[in-house]
Each structure stands twice: as C-alpha cells, then as structure tokens.
Write an enzyme that holds these catalytic residues in place. Structure first.
Site, short mmCIF file in Angstrom:
data_model
loop_
_atom_site.label_atom_id
_atom_site.label_comp_id
_atom_site.label_asym_id
_atom_site.label_seq_id
_atom_site.Cartn_x
_atom_site.Cartn_y
_atom_site.Cartn_z
N HIS A 81 1.97 -10.40 -3.53
CA HIS A 81 1.31 -9.10 -3.66
C HIS A 81 0.68 -8.70 -2.33
CE1 HIS A 81 -1.56 -6.01 -4.85
NE2 HIS A 81 -2.55 -6.79 -4.47
N ASP A 110 11.80 13.97 20.29
CA ASP A 110 12.08 12.80 19.44
C ASP A 110 11.25 11.64 20.00
OD1 ASP A 110 13.31 10.73 17.86
OD2 ASP A 110 15.03 12.08 17.62
N TRP A 146 -1.75 -15.15 1.17
CA TRP A 146 -1.06 -14.49 2.28
C TRP A 146 -1.46 -15.09 3.61
CZ3 TRP A 146 -2.40 -10.69 6.21
CH2 TRP A 146 -3.77 -10.48 6.34
N SER A 173 9.98 -6.02 13.83
CA SER A 173 10.05 -4.62 13.47
C SER A 173 8.79 -3.88 13.90
CB SER A 173 10.26 -4.51 11.96
OG SER A 173 9.88 -3.25 11.51
N SER A 174 7.61 -4.47 13.59
CA SER A 174 6.38 -3.75 13.96
C SER A 174 6.21 -3.67 15.46
CB SER A 174 5.11 -4.40 13.40
OG SER A 174 5.38 -5.26 12.39
N HIS A 257 -7.62 -10.47 11.95
CA HIS A 257 -8.65 -9.45 11.99
C HIS A 257 -8.17 -8.17 12.64
CE1 HIS A 257 -12.42 -8.00 10.77
NE2 HIS A 257 -12.46 -7.37 11.91
N GLU A 259 -5.26 -7.26 12.64
CA GLU A 259 -4.29 -6.76 11.66
C GLU A 259 -4.96 -5.85 10.62
OE1 GLU A 259 -1.04 -6.82 11.21
OE2 GLU A 259 -1.00 -6.07 9.17
N TYR A 261 -7.45 -4.06 11.06
CA TYR A 261 -7.74 -2.78 11.72
C TYR A 261 -6.49 -1.98 11.95
CZ TYR A 261 -12.52 -4.27 12.19
OH TYR A 261 -13.78 -4.66 11.91
N SER A 272 -9.52 12.21 10.18
CA SER A 272 -10.04 13.09 11.24
C SER A 272 -9.18 14.33 11.42
CB SER A 272 -10.12 12.34 12.57
OG SER A 272 -10.88 11.17 12.41
N HIS A 306 -15.33 -14.80 11.48
CA HIS A 306 -16.18 -14.46 10.33
C HIS A 306 -15.41 -14.59 9.01
CE1 HIS A 306 -15.01 -9.99 10.98
NE2 HIS A 306 -14.24 -10.51 10.06
N HIS A 307 -14.10 -14.86 9.11
CA HIS A 307 -13.35 -15.17 7.90
C HIS A 307 -13.45 -16.64 7.55
CE1 HIS A 307 -11.26 -11.24 7.80
NE2 HIS A 307 -11.43 -11.30 9.09
N THR A 332 -18.24 2.17 13.62
CA THR A 332 -17.76 2.65 12.32
C THR A 332 -18.73 3.68 11.77
OG1 THR A 332 -17.01 0.39 12.02
CG2 THR A 332 -16.74 1.87 10.16
N LYS A 335 -18.23 7.03 13.32
CA LYS A 335 -17.12 7.77 12.73
C LYS A 335 -17.55 8.49 11.46
CE LYS A 335 -13.00 5.82 14.43
NZ LYS A 335 -12.36 7.11 14.52
N ARG A 454 -12.16 -16.49 -6.05
CA ARG A 454 -10.93 -15.71 -6.04
C ARG A 454 -9.72 -16.63 -6.21
NH1 ARG A 454 -10.08 -14.29 0.35
NH2 ARG A 454 -8.15 -13.41 -0.39
#
Lengths: 537, 183, 381, 159
Positions: A81, A110, A146, A173-174, A257, A259, A261, A272, A306-307, A332, A335, A454
């Site tokens: 998932h 293009d 994941w 790809s990315s 991390h 990622e 973002y 925006s 921090h993870h 943040t 924003k 979890r």
C-alpha cells in the site's frame, strides 16, 4: 548512446506531423502532453490499486480479532500500500502535472529531452507489474513495511530481489523525469521568463527535482546493499559480520525524509497557483515563498534521524535532530501565513479547486501541528510507531499531497480537455472526501495516544470503537473516489466548452491560460509575447 | 534517413541491446567472485581484529567504574554463553582480564562470531581491548566448552561522572550464514 | 447490523465517558482513552506534561490561524461584492511571522532538552534486567538474580486471535495484552532495562512507563524505569518484526519490595523443582494436558491451534510425517529446530518438551499412542 | 532568434538563426558543479558511514545529468547562417562550424512558406531551386519565422 543523440534531434523532425493514431501513439509518443496524460492516468490507476489494499487493511481492522486475512498477508498489504501510493500514485501524478504544465508555464514547445521523457514513463508500468507479481511468489511479497528495514526484510523470500529491482527501476524513472525537468526549466524558458518570474509550481518542482537527484542514489545504494547482504554474503547491515542494521535506517531516512518533501513540495506549488486565482489577488510574498520552499528543501537533508529517535542514538544526536526538525516549522509557517494573506481581502469564489485548496491549508496545517509535536524527541518516545504517527503522515499525505492533486486536476482539467467538468459532482466529491478523510484519520490520533502500535493486524478491544469509525471513514473515502474518476471521464467525453482563460481573471496568473483550451499539440510554437510575461506577478 | 538506412540502424541497435543484456547477465554472475577479490585486495573482509597493543596508562585509584558483562546468543544457535562474572568494579587505567565461556550443546561443530556492544554508546571509544575474541571466527567442537579471555583497560581520560558501563557480546552463528549462501 | 449497533453504542460510551471524566487516568474510559497516559514513572509524567504543553501551544496557534481563515472566508468573498485588494508584499509582516514562530520554538526546545537529559540518565540504577526480543516473544533475564524466562502471548488470546477462530475477542480478558509469564519488578526502585534482540528488530514499549526503545540484534540499548505504584502494566512490541508482530505483548507486574522478594524466592525454588520433576514418570493424560498448554504458547502461532499449519509456509502437524514417524527425528526437530523452526532446547525444560511432543503425537487425530517421558528427553540429549 | 547584420568588409548581408536557449555554457557548468557538489557531499557522507555502494549510483547519475544538459545545450547551439551576396544566397547549417552548405542563384531561388493544415502546428519555410530544397529556421517559434520570411522576401526582391 550516439543513436539516442541522433534520435533526440531527429524527434524535432516530426514536429510537423500530428499525433499518430491508436495504441502506438501512446507507446511511441514524445509529446509532453501525451506523456503527462499517461503519467496522470497511471497515477489514478495506482491510486485505486493502493487504495484497494488500504481497504483490505481497514476491513481487517474494522473489529478486533482476525476475520479476513492472515497476519503475514496483512503485512504485505501495509508494505505494498505504502510503496504503491508513494511511488505509484503520488509521484507519477506530480510528474504528470509537471509534464503537462511546465512547458506551458515557461513558454516552451515541449520538454527538453522528449525521447527520454517517453522512456522515463514507460519504465513505470513494468516496475508495477513486477512489484505486483511479488504477491504471487513463494512466501509472498515483501512484508517489512515500505521502509524495508533489515534484518526483517532479509527474511523475505524470492520477492526481495524483485522488490529491489522495482525500486531501482522506479528510481531510474524518477531521476530521468527530474533531470528532464531541470534541463527544461534551465534551458527552455521563453525569452524574458527569468527565474524569479517562474510560477511557484515550476519553482517547487525544480527544488523537488534537485532533491530527487540528490537522494535517489542513496536509496538505490541502500537497497542494493540489502541484496548483496542477502545473496553475496556482504555484511553492510548484518551485525554478525561487523555491520549495523541501524546504518540502513540512517541511509533509508537520509533518502526518506527528502522523499516525503518530494511528495509535498509540488503540492505547495499547486496551492500557490490556485489560491490567488480564486481570491482574484496576486500571490502574497512570492519571493518569500520561493525562499521558504528552498529552505524546506535544504533542511530536509539534515533532519533524517527524527524518524529513529528510539534506536538509541547518543543524547547529543537526539537533541540536534530535535532542534533541526523544529526549525522546519518556520518556513512551513511562512507558507501558510502567505496563503492566508493571499486570501485576505480577496474576492473569493468557491469552485471545487478552491475548496480543495482551502481544505489543504486547514488539514495540512493539522498534520503540521502533529509533526511539530513529534519533532520533540522525548515526546516522540511515546508517539513513535503508534497510530499517532499513522494519523500524522496520512494528514500530510492525503489531505496534503492527494488533495493538492485533486485541486490541480479540477483546476486544469478544463484546460486539458477543453470541457468544463461537472461542478455539482465535483462539489459532491469534495464534501464526501473531506468528511470521510477526517472520519478515517482523526480517530487514529486517539488510538495512537492511547497506546495502539502501528502495523498490527489485530488490536486489544479498548481500541475497537475508534478503529471501526476509522474503517467506515476509509470505505466512504475509497468509494467516493469513483466519483472523481467519473468526473474526469465525463469531462474528457464532452461538456460545456471551456474558454482559454477558464477561470475569471486567470490570465494574470500564468502563461498556460493564454493558450486555447485544449492547447495545441505543441504548446508555444508561438512564443509567448514579452508583454504577457512581464505582466506576471 | 530512408527506410533501408533506418532498417540498418535499427538492426545495429538491436545487436547492441542484446550485447548489453548479455553483459548485464554475466555481471550478475561475476559480481560475487569480483567482490571477494576486491575485498581480499583491500583487506576489507569484515574480520577486523579490534585489539590494540597493551600500553602503560596511569592508573586512577580514586575512581571506580562498575562494568557489567552481558552475553547474548543470537537466533537459535545451540550455544551456552556466559561471562565468569556479571559485574566488575574497575579503576580506569588498569588492565583486567575477564574470561567468557561458551559451550556447544549440539552434536555438530559450530562456527560463531561475537560482536561487542557497549552502553552508553559514547563510552565505547574509552574501552580498549588488548585481547579479544570478538569479530574473529570461533570454532566449537560438539559438547565442548571453550574459555575465551578478554583483556581490557578503560582509558583514564573518560569523563569523570562515568559510573557505569555495560559490555555486551552477542554470538552469531556463521554456519547458518554460509549455508544460506550455498543454498 | 447488530455488530455495527454495538460498535456505535461503544463509541458513544467512549465519548460520554470523555465528557464526564474528571481526572486523567491511564486505564478505562476517560481522558485516558483519548490522550497519552499520565504514566507511573517520573519520565512518563515529564513526557506527558511536555506533550500537553506542546498540544496547547498548537491549539493556540491553530485557533489563531483557523480564526483568520474563517473570518476571511466569511467576509472576503466575491458574492459579498468585495473588490479584491492588490497588495502582494509586506516585508515587516513577513519578518514578524518568521521571528515569532522561531521564539515559540525556542520556548518549546528548552523543556524538551531538560526531559531528554533525564530520560537518558540510566546511571545509579538498583538493578538491571536484560530484555531480549525474539520472533515473537520476549525473554527476561534478571542479571543480578539469575532468573531467566520467556514471556509470550497467553493461550486464551492466542486461541481467539487465530483467523476464523469464532471466539469473540470481547470475551477474552485483556485480549492480546496478556502473557503466560509476566515480568515482575519491585516498585520504587530504579531499574535499568537493557534491550537487545536475537533475530530482527523489536521495540519494548509500555505506554505507562513513558518511553519505548528499539531492540537491535548484536547491539544493546537501554532505558530506565522507576514505577511509583504497584499494579499491572501492559504494552506491546512497537517495531514491525514479522508475521506475529501484533501478538507479542508485554505485561509488567509491579510489586512492593517485600512481595517482589517473595516472588524471587519462589521463582528460584521453582527452577529447582523443574529439575526434580524430570525424573518422575507421568501419565499420558498428564502429558497431553500439559502439552496442550505448552503447544498453545509456543507452537500454535505458526502451526495453528488445530495443527493445520499454513500451507506452503508452516507445515501442518496434523498427519505430518514427523509427528507420526520415529521419535528421534521428532525430538531432533523440536530440540534443535530447522530453518524457520526455532530450537526449543533452551526455551523449554525437559518436562515441557516431553509433554508437547506427546501432545503432538496424540492430538489432532494423530493417534500414535506413545507417551514420552522427561527421562527420554534427557536420554536423547 | 533572428539576428541580421552586414559583414563589415564585404558589405554582405547576413542573417543568423538560432533556437531559444536560456542557459549558457558557463551557467551549465555552474549548475553541474552545484549538483556535483551536492551529490558528492551526500554520497561522500554515506561512504563515510560505510555505505560506499552509493558512490557508483551518484556518479552514474551525475554523468546522466551532464549528458542531458549537453544534449539540450547542443540543440540550442544549432545555427543557420544565411548570407546574401550580389548573385548568390548561401545557407550554412551546423553546430559551431558549418556542416552543410547550400548555394542558390539569387535571381532564381524561390521562397516558400507553407502553413500546416493542422491548427496550431508550425509552418515550414523553404528555399527551393531546381529540385534542391532547404528548410530554414525549423527550430524558430512561429512569430520569428514570420519575421524571417518577411525579411527574406524583402532582401531577395531587392534584386
């Protein structure tokens, strides 16, 4: 590669042909709009696939006891998932938006490298077929979450190398998409389109692209090391050979991390764009928005641990990561305040894109608050690995990234198809989605704080009520998305003709609104007038 | 470009792709021996001996640190592993020897490797070992016990408020690992 | 439908309980059901206070931000005939809303730092307990007392949690939060918990104690607790550790010092008894009864309560070649394990092994008819 | 972009056509340098932790980035130089130095501007003589091509 070079240039020879017909049009296309469409459709399909997996999870968690699936299969579901939603739904959808909108927004005909663009899309379907096939292998798909933490992930059966190769292909790809975007934005801007005139969506994507090329090799390296640890007897993460399983966590989150973002910065760009249009006011603090995005990008490199507050880091490490993480709240916050100031004294109307944008601001801020709470390391010793975390990251990713994608789709759909979408159905979709998303994720804060870990397939009976509520919310949310698919289908098929401006006064907010709806196959064969560009902002 | 030329170019491309695919496939087989060779050449084998030569340090009689010994056996390894003492009061700067015992309780020969871990983690650089059984492969004959000494010193420059340290050894089964690779 | 109504009623009672709750308590209905427990250790109180402080700061900022947003949504809409303003910059304002959050963050960082330093201070503890995580149980080793035992999910929960067990979890006391043998510790003593794991990552977490920490194979991590009041505290493994991650609870029984000493004495005596027992022959019924218990807490997780196993993953015991074949092969498998099957040699004593093997050979319709005595196990060894 | 001018010495009329490119060589190097530094720092940090396998991935990626930038810039350095002398029209096409040269008799050459039948598709501007044909300014945007067409028509008609 000389062949490719030749062909890239050669691709321009075909400018004067219209699109080929039928299936091969889509396989061989090098057109940024076609590829954008392919990306968006893939994102939508994977959103439903990943969503179906979420519904398996929520069905099992509806009441205590195991009713439907084996715990091992449950773990495969949570793992896939997440992988599918992150790499299959949200990232391709953003890449699709970038492909569609960036050339139109910067006044280019293009993308810079159309051939590579085709390749970077067509890697995706193969990657997802490979990933899905692992479900049918001996021992099932990867079931370690994941994050693929060793040593647990090394207990995966034959699925491990396939999962790792999927990650490599997705990474390739990315990276190609990111490089294409960087090259396009830097080399293909129309004369007069300076960097500080770029729409924020383009800016946020440029920063995202830089994050991608900076951290993707780390992830690729880390998963490759998993593979060599399992099959070639290396000991990067194996304590028996002098390695350290925590090293993987550092590497993973050094990628992970930035990622997250990567998943949220383009949303900032979309919001925006939408808020000024429907407030009929210019965006407040354009420059500070750009700087805030850039500093969020930079901060994302120095806060990864921090993870892992509970892995037993030295005290100094815990404190450093606490302080650094808290700092993210500043840009943040800027924003959010800028969006508020944009709406302030505007003349707002509430079409579906605007509704989603407002819901984004409200609910993403909620996720921001819980994020701030979790940045405090001692408090996180309690929150870590509980449903509080699940609630937090779903608040930033669902009403965050996914709502931004909904908003973007409604906002630009008339531009893409040339037809207005069904506003009534759009609003219905919005209200069902927004209410159910909160019913689904808000109670998870409570069960998390009350002590539910979890990634568990079954739970103690005191968590039953909130979990049942959460499951009901999830199912309503899931099925509401069928409305979304139908709205898109309906707009493609026909409907009220959209003007080139689509939204009242939109022309002041971006070059794309000066092109007809739908735009010609090649966007700016006519260079945008200098005066159009100088009018922006 | 006319059709004939295009056809030729495509054929060339196909051949190139086939060669690349074969190379990639071959590389998959070559990478394991290649890795071994590289590691041997650079001396990265994961079998680092962590011991350093004994040196005279100033013994600090005024301070006492309580050093705790913890033994762990990973997974299902049939090994009975213990330290001769659970706790030792030590003076920084003085050398001590503590014996560890491990008994193979199975009928098969065992090969294991012990990994040290020290808590609090920051004190690990102050604990210096002159003799140690860690990181190197240890063989255990069936139903035999082996004595494995550790000789160490705590650097007297360690922070003054350090009162307690824990040294843990975890034995990992290396047999198992070599088996899975062969499989 | 009935189920849904029950759930709705339950949900209502939770909300009702919250509305009427006077004080925060860790268990039962009340704030505790919605919020972080206030805890029973000094660390957990500090962390709870810190949590509440940040929560209220966030609520404050939230009210401000959402208030402005709602005001703007109501008053600045086109349908009210508002003419949009044109401003798009205000340097002073932008500086203010960069600096003020920064100051708030500093105000939050100071207490956070203080608490973290306290949580990390494991020095001067009264005793050390080594906690080792296994797939999927905990092992507790009292380093000073020499007491060492495994603790896994209790048989009742285990039976109820099997897929399609038809047992209503609500009828099981402390469903999924109960173990066969809890950790016992004295109250008001500083206890250092030393964590490690034997296979994959685990995390030891009792919410009432205020922290969790990962258990990592090959490495040790530590934390400390000093529980203020005797009682029973429950928690769970908090780091995904494989199939039965959700089924390895932690139960800590906190006793007064005297009671704790009695427990230690009894525990040591029991270890002696275990050795004597081994020489005494047991009847088939005694063995199968004991074997059923041992099976439920050690084998049922994989091989299923009814010995059916999971096809392709965990072999069935019902009608299996091993259970119906020569005893020596069966014992070898149980004692030394194979691949994913753990070796039970050091986890179970001879009596338990004899019992569980007997049960496996005679239960699930495997009518082998032999009763294995503890002495046979010793002979085999 | 269409730049027209006179050769100082010979008085020949020249028109230089170049595609739009917003990145100069120097800026491209700067971009590559910054990316290289960023990726180098990241990969170096990981290698220092013991994860040296990140290095080859970073390296490959940097090479890909450099290659892509090179391609894009090479495309934007395409040039077409049209020189008009007394009786000759010379078209030189190439990157850096002329790779192809076409010469036409000024008096007889024909200038064609064909609109695409598909709406929104670019037109084609060609010079033709005796079955010899060369397309001009394929990389230009529509408005620039129209300007070029008008200017060439004027210059050629001056006779």
């Amino acid at each position: 590669m000389s062949v490719a070079t030749h062909d890239d240039i050669h691709a321009h020879d075909h400018h004067d042909h219209g699109p080929a017909k039928g299936f091969m049009r889509w396989v061989t296309t090098t057109n940024h709009k076609d590829i954008g469409t392919l990306y968006l459709i893939t994102g939508l399909i994977m959103f439903f696939v990943g969503g179906a997996m979420a519904l398996v999870i929520r069905a099992e968690l509806f009441e205590p006891g195991l009713q439907y699936v084996d715990p091992h299969f449950f773990n495969q579901m949570t793992t896939l998932h997440a992988l599918i939603m992150v790499f299959g739904a949200v990232m391709p959808a953003f890449a699709g938006l970038a492909n569609w909108m960036i050339p139109m927004m910067i006044g280019a005909p293009d993308m810079a490298l159309p051939r590579m663009n085709n390749w970077s899309f067509w890697l995706l379907p193969f990657a997802f077929v490979m990933l899905s096939s692992t479900l049918f292998m001996d021992g099932g798909a990867a079931a370690a979450g994941w994050t693929l933490y060793p040593p647990l992930v090394l207990q995966t059966g034959n699925a491990l190398p396939f999962t790792v190769f999927t990650v490599h292909i997705l990474g390739m790809s990315s990276i190609m998409a990111a490089i294409n975007i960087i090259v396009t934005v830097f080399n293909m801007r129309a004369p007069g389109m300076t960097m500080m005139k770029l729409p924020l969506f383009v800016w946020t994507w440029v920063i995202t692209a830089f994050l991608l090329i900076a951290v993707m090799p780390v992830f690729a390296g880390a998963v490759t090391m998993l593979l060599t640890d399992k099959y070639f007897g290396t000991s990067f993460f194996n304590a028996a050979g002098g390695g350290d399983p925590v090293l993987y966590q550092h590497l993973f989150w050094f990628f992970g991390h930035p990622e997250v973002y990567i998943l949220i910065l383009p949303s900032f760009g979309i919001i925006s764009s939408i808020i000024p249009t429907f407030s009929r006011k210019p965006l407040f603090g354009y420059a500070s928005m750009v700087y805030a995005t850039a500093s969020i990008g930079l901060l994302s490199f120095i806060v990864w641990a921090h993870h892992q507050y509970t892995v037993g880091m030295p005290l100094a490490g815990e404190l450093y990561f606490t302080y650094a993480t808290m700092l993210i709240a500043v840009p943040t916050g800027v924003k959010v305040f800028n969006w508020l100031a944009t709406m302030w004294k505007g003349a707002m109307t509430f079409e579906t894109p605007m509704l989603y944008a407002i819901a984004f601001v409200v609910l993403f801020t909620m996720g921001g608050f819980t994020g701030l709470m979790m940045s405090i390391s001692p408090a996180d010793l309690q929150y870590h690995d509980t449903y509080f975390i699940v609630a937090h990251f779903h608040y930033v990713l669902v009403p965050g990234a996914v709502f931004a994608l909904f908003a973007a789709t409604y906002y630009w759909l008339p531009k893409w198809t040339g037809h207005m979408y069904d506003e009534k159905l759009g609003k219905l979709h919005f209200w069902l989605t927004t209410i159910s998303v909160n019913i689904c994720f808000f109670p998870q804060h409570f069960v998390g704080l009350a002590g539910m870990p979890r990634r568990i397939p079954d739970y103690a009976v005191q968590f039953a009520e909130f979990n049942a509520m959460s499951s009901v919310g999830a199912f309503v949310f899931g099925f509401s998305q069928l409305i979304f698919a139908y709205v898109i289908y309906k707009a493609i098929k026909g409907g009220e003709k959209a003007t080139s401006e689509v939204w009242e006064g939109a022309e002041a907010h971006g070059l794309e609104w000066h092109l007809p709806s739908p735009p010609p196959y090649h966007s700016w064969t006519e260079a945008p007038d200098q005066s159009l560009i100088s009018e922006l902002h | 470009m006319d059709d004939k030329e295009l056809h030729k170019a495509n054929a060339r491309l196909v051949w190139r792709m086939v060669v690349i695919a074969l190379l990639m496939f071959g590389l998959g087989f070559a990478i394991a021996p290649y890795y071994d060779a590289v590691c041997n050449y650079f001396g990265i084998s994961g079998r680092v001996k962590e011991a350093t030569a004994e040196q005279a340090l100033k013994v600090d009689e005024s301070r006492e640190i309580s050093l705790e010994f913890v033994t762990v056996v990973n997974g299902q390894m049939p090994l009975r592993f213990r330290a001769e003492t659970g706790k030792l009061k030590i003076h920084p700067g003085q050398y001590y020897t503590v014996n560890f015992y491990a008994e193979n309780t199975s009928d098969k020969k065992l090969v294991g490797r012990a990994i040290p871990s020290i808590s609090p983690a920051w004190t690990s650089s102050f604990l210096k070992k002159a003799e140690c059984f860690c990181f190197s492969e240890q063989e255990f004959e069936p139903h035999k016990e082996r004595k494995m000494p550790v000789r160490f010193v705590v650097d007297p420059t360690i922070q003054a408020d350090t009162k307690e340290m824990t040294l843990s050894y975890t034995f990992f089964d290396i047999n198992e690992k070599t088996q899975t690779i062969k499989n | 439908m009935k189920k849904t109504l029950q759930l709705l009623a339950g949900f209502w009672s939770v909300l009702w309980g919250v509305a009427n709750a006077e004080t925060g308590s860790g268990t039962g209905v009340g704030w505790g059901a919605l919020n972080l427990p206030a805890g029973v250790t000094p660390d957990s109180h500090d962390i709870h206070d810190l949590h509440m402080t940040i929560l209220w700061i966030c609520v404050g900022i939230g009210i401000l931000v959402y208030g402005i947003l709602v005001y703007s949504l109501i008053h600045h809409r086109k349908s009210k005939g508002v003419v949009p303003a044109t401003f798009h910059e205000n340097t002073k304002l932008e500086i203010v809303w960069t600096i003020i959050p920064f100051l708030i963050l500093i105000a939050m960082a100071i207490p956070a730092t203080k608490v973290m330093i306290k949580v990390y201070d494991t020095s001067a503890s009264d005793m050390t307990i080594k906690v080792t995580g296994y797939q999927w149980k905990w092992r507790y080793t009292y380093l000073d007392e020499g007491i060492d035992f495994f603790s896994s999910l209790d048989a009742k929960s285990n039976e109820a949690r099997q897929l399609g067990s038809k047992i209503d979890p609500a009828t099981v006391e402390h469903y999924l939060l109960n173990v066969d043998k809890p950790l016992v510790i004295p109250a008001n003593k500083k206890i250092r918990i030393l964590l490690t794991a034997a296979d994959v990552l685990h995390a030891w977490w009792v919410p009432e104690f205020g922290w969790k920490k990962d258990a990592i194979p090959g490495f040790i991590t530590d934390g400390w607790i000093k529980v203020e009041k005797p009682g029973i505290y429950r928690g769970q493994c908090a780091e995904l550790c494989g199939r039965d991650h959700g089924f390895m609870p932690i139960v800590v029984v906190v006793k007064t010092e005297d009671e704790y000493k009695q427990w230690v004495a009894a525990e040591k005596a029991k270890q002696e008894v275990g050795k004597v027992d081994a020489s005494k022959p047991l009847t088939l019924d005694e063995l199968t009864a004991k074997g059923k218990e041992v099976y439920a807490s050690n084998c049922a997780a994989c091989h299923g309560a009814e010995g059916d196993g999971v096809p392709g993953v965990f072999p069935a015991i019902k009608g299996s070649k091993v259970a119906l074949g020569p005893l020596a092969d069966h014992l070898k498998l149980v004692l030394h394990g194979k691949a994913a099957m753990p070796a039970f040699k050091d986890q179970l004593n001879d009596v338990e092994i004899a019992a569980v093997v007997t049960y496996q050979r005679n239960g699930f319709g495997n009518k082998k008819g032999d009763s294995i005595q503890p002495a046979d196990i010793q002979a085999y060894k | 972009m269409v730049e027209s001018g006179h050769d100082e010495d010979t008085g020949e009329k020249t028109i230089v056509l170049k595609p739009n490119g917003s990145l100069s060589r120097r800026q491209a190097w700067l971009l590559l340098g910054i990316c290289g530094l960023l990726m180098g720092l990241v990969a170096g940090f990981c290698a220092a932790l013991g994860a040296w396998l990140v290095l080859p991935f970073s390296g490959l990626e940097w090479i890909l980035l450099a290659f892509c930038l090179h391609l894009s810039i090479r495309q934007s350095q395409e040039r077409e130089v049209i020189t008009i002398t007394g009786d000759l029209v010379r078209v030189e096409k190439g990157w850096g130095s002329p790779l192809q040269t076409y010469k036409f008799q000024r008096a007889w050459v024909m200038l064609d501007c064909i609109q695409s039948p598909i709406r929104g598709h670019p037109s084609r501007l060609t010079l033709r003589l005796h079955g010899k044909e060369v397309e001009l300014g394929r990389f230009l945007v529509e408005s620039e091509r129209q300007v070029l067409a008008r200017e060439l028509k004027y210059l050629l008609s001056l006779g």
